[in-house]
Scaffold this motif. Structure first.
Motif, PDB file in Angstrom:
ATOM      1  N   SER A   1      -5.784  -1.295 -10.481  1.00  0.00           N
ATOM      2  CA  SER A   1      -6.299  -2.382 -11.319  1.00  0.00           C
ATOM      3  C   SER A   1      -7.162  -3.381 -10.554  1.00  0.00           C
ATOM      4  N   PRO A   2      -6.782  -3.823  -9.344  1.00  0.00           N
ATOM      5  CA  PRO A   2      -7.636  -4.800  -8.642  1.00  0.00           C
ATOM      6  C   PRO A   2      -9.045  -4.296  -8.373  1.00  0.00           C
ATOM      7  N   ALA A   3      -9.176  -3.016  -8.011  1.00  0.00           N
ATOM      8  CA  ALA A   3     -10.516  -2.468  -7.759  1.00  0.00           C
ATOM      9  C   ALA A   3     -11.345  -2.476  -9.042  1.00  0.00           C
TER      10      ALA A   3
ATOM     11  N   ILE B   1     -11.555  -9.119   5.482  1.00  0.00           N
ATOM     12  CA  ILE B   1     -10.238  -8.832   4.913  1.00  0.00           C
ATOM     13  C   ILE B   1      -9.523  -7.754   5.721  1.00  0.00           C
ATOM     14  N   ARG B   2     -10.219  -6.663   6.043  1.00  0.00           N
ATOM     15  CA  ARG B   2      -9.588  -5.554   6.763  1.00  0.00           C
ATOM     16  C   ARG B   2      -9.074  -5.983   8.136  1.00  0.00           C
ATOM     17  N   LYS B   3      -9.887  -6.750   8.861  1.00  0.00           N
ATOM     18  CA  LYS B   3      -9.467  -7.199  10.195  1.00  0.00           C
ATOM     19  C   LYS B   3      -8.233  -8.091  10.111  1.00  0.00           C
ATOM     20  N   SER B   4      -8.155  -8.910   9.080  1.00  0.00           N
ATOM     21  CA  SER B   4      -6.987  -9.769   8.918  1.00  0.00           C
ATOM     22  C   SER B   4      -5.741  -8.953   8.590  1.00  0.00           C
ATOM     23  N   LEU B   5      -5.881  -7.990   7.675  1.00  0.00           N
ATOM     24  CA  LEU B   5      -4.731  -7.186   7.266  1.00  0.00           C
ATOM     25  C   LEU B   5      -4.259  -6.240   8.367  1.00  0.00           C
TER      26      LEU B   5
ATOM     27  N   THR C   1      -5.038  -5.215   0.051  1.00  0.00           N
ATOM     28  CA  THR C   1      -3.658  -5.435   0.496  1.00  0.00           C
ATOM     29  C   THR C   1      -2.739  -4.322   0.011  1.00  0.00           C
ATOM     30  N   VAL C   2      -2.825  -3.960  -1.275  1.00  0.00           N
ATOM     31  CA  VAL C   2      -1.935  -2.908  -1.782  1.00  0.00           C
ATOM     32  C   VAL C   2      -2.294  -1.554  -1.163  1.00  0.00           C
ATOM     33  N   LYS C   3      -3.559  -1.381  -0.799  1.00  0.00           N
ATOM     34  CA  LYS C   3      -3.957  -0.151  -0.115  1.00  0.00           C
ATOM     35  C   LYS C   3      -3.382  -0.124   1.296  1.00  0.00           C
TER      36      LYS C   3
ATOM     37  N   SER D   1       1.417   0.222  -1.596  1.00  0.00           N
ATOM     38  CA  SER D   1       2.295  -0.260  -2.658  1.00  0.00           C
ATOM     39  C   SER D   1       2.335   0.705  -3.837  1.00  0.00           C
ATOM     40  N   SER D   2       3.446   0.676  -4.571  1.00  0.00           N
ATOM     41  CA  SER D   2       3.602   1.543  -5.737  1.00  0.00           C
ATOM     42  C   SER D   2       3.023   0.917  -6.997  1.00  0.00           C
TER      43      SER D   2
END
Length: 497
Positions: A237-239, A185-189, A277-279, A283-284
């Protein structure tokens, strides 16, 4: 072969062939908020084989072709005038995509349009803009095969990128090596080189897996409004959902309303991706959107004037015209009561919800008198609206409940304080009582509204009628004027002239 001959139904259809599902949606015409008259999906899983060998599996193609044959026949029998068939990441990337497209053409009589990642991203962004016109942040559309990220602002799509990290691919990586999922995920983002432009702004989620996460969050938190569109979560929330899902089996998720058993396996990876992604974007908050690619494709076909229409007011106007007794009565009621509320401490934006209330003020008249209040309440709170958040839904519900004579001590009304602040509900109740007065005074007709005025003079609420219409002031009107005055902390008065 399916022959979609010209008809007069006004129906428009879209078949969306995604990496996870195949769906047909039929809309009543092409307008700012076209009503959905049919919606069906089949979880075909076309993208499952891509991670292994880059090809669509025979089994998934069989399921997809069977679903498309059914959808083609339904569209024909419904008299759909315009049917668009679009395919996204799985068909776009599969080595045997052309064979699948040709099979669909021969068996179903359908011509598939394979859209690019760029077009898919723009469609998703326009879908969010269609449902949340003021959207300013980053849209994330998570499909089975890819993730589209698009920055939106001012009703336009700006920077965008398509990443090959869809829900099915995340699930495949997680099953092979759970520890590798985070790095994947990190490499993609890291490829999102404009991520800083989303810092401090909302992240708008699109797609079935992220929609299911919102539904799970609603369930776990006990939120009283089971409506996903514009449901907001904090960025932590996602975490927390990742940790919750690690402790629950996919079977246990079947008890959660609106989460299918076929969707459950993809949720851990989808939650991890959302958290990352939000990290990455800074994002707010997270805001769910029920609108996405399909609605964006429709929105793109509208004229600029139609696109600028308020989606909530357009939908309320259409419902008011369909269910009301007299045309344009909602507009007249709004003008009649406007001076009573505008400028009297009314927060910016509330006048729009008051206008929506006026447009819907006659939607329950066909119901049994004992159940009109419940009908109006449910219609407002749980209606298929967009461009409206939970607080605004609560105000709309409180106003219509009062309009149709509801008792605010009743159980259904007790959930409203969880959605909106008390002062907002007090104002909304006054809107409803003003509408109740206006409806009784006029019988739903126009002339008495133009021949009367409703004003507040110091501590007195004054209803003025022209001499020709003075006989309309009777006992029932007097009672409703008194109820409105009491709700506004005033004394009622009637005046001729």
């Amino acid at each position: 072969m399916v022959d979609l001959a010209p008809s007069r139904t006004g129906l428009t259809g879209i078949i969306d062939i995604g990496s996870n599902s195949v769906r047909l949606v039929v809309y009543q015409g092409l307008s700012r908020t076209p009503p959905t008259i049919f919606n069906e999906k089949v979880m075909a899983g076309l993208g499952r084989g891509l991670a292994a060998n880059g090809r669509l599996s025979d089994a998934s193609m069989d399921v997809s072709v069977a679903a498309l044959a059914r959808f083609a026949l339904l569209a024909h029998d419904m008299g759909v005038e315009s049917l668009r068939i679009v395919a996204t990441a799985a068909v776009r990337e599969a080595a045997n995509a052309q064979a699948f497209i040709e099979r669909v053409r021969q068996v179903c009589g359908l011509s598939i349009e394979t859209i690019s990642g760029e077009a898919e991203a723009r469609g998703a962004a326009l879908g969010v803009i269609a449902g949340i016109p003021e959207a300013n942040g980053v849209v994330g559309d998570l499909g089975g095969g890819s993730l589209e990220l698009i920055r939106v602002q001012g009703g336009e799509a700006h920077e965008r990128i398509s990443l090959p990290i869809g829900a099915l691919r995340l699930d495949a990586v997680r099953k092979r090596n759970p520890r590798a999922l985070g790095d994947f995920i990190r490499k993609s983002l890291d490829k999102v080189d404009w991520a800083a432009k989303g810092k401090g702004l909302p992240f708008y989620t699109v797609g079935g897996s992220w929609r299911a996460l919102a539904q799970l969050h609603i369930h776990l938190t006990g939120w009283p409004l089971p409506v996903v569109h514009q449901y907001a979560m904090d960025v932590g929330s996602p975490a927390r959902l990742v940790r919750t899902l690690a402790q629950r089996s996919p079977k246990s998720l079947k008890s959660v309303p609106a989460i299918s058993g076929t969707r459950a396996p993809s949720l851990p990876g989808a939650a991890m991706l959302l958290s990352a992604t939000v990290k990455r974007l800074g994002s707010s908050c997270i805001v769910a959107s029920a609108y996405g690619l399909r609605e964006g494709l429709l929105f793109a076909q509208l004229s600029p004037e139609q696109q600028r229409e308020d989606p909530l007011l357009a939908a309320c106007r259409a419902e008011g015209e369909r269910q009301g007794r007299f045309p344009e009565h909602g507009d007249l009621l709004f003008q009649w009561m406007d001076g009573l509320f505008r400028g009297a401490g009314e927060p910016p934006g509330d006048a729009r919800i008051r206008f929506a209330t006026c447009l819907l003020s006659d939607v329950a008249w066909r119901a049994h008198p004992d159940f009109r209040a419940e009908r109006g309440f449910d219609f407002a709170l749980h209606g298929n609206w967009v461009g409206i958040d939970a607080r605004e839904r609560a105000m709309l519900a409180a106003a219509l409940y009062a309009c149709f004579g509801g008792d605010f001590a009743a159980p259904q009304a007790l959930i409203l304080p969880r959605l909106a602040e008390p002062a907002a509900l007090v104002r909304a109740r006054a809107w409803g009582l003003a509408l109740r007065l206006g409806q009784r005074l006029t019988g739903g007709t126009a002339a008495p509204l133009t021949a009367s005025r409703l004003t507040r003079e110091n501590g007195t609420l004054v209803l003025s009628l022209s001499p020709d219409h003075a006989p309309l002031y009777g006992e029932a009107v007097a009672r409703r004027l008194k109820a409105l005055a009491g709700a506004m902390g005033a004394e009622p008065a009637f005046r001729v002239g």
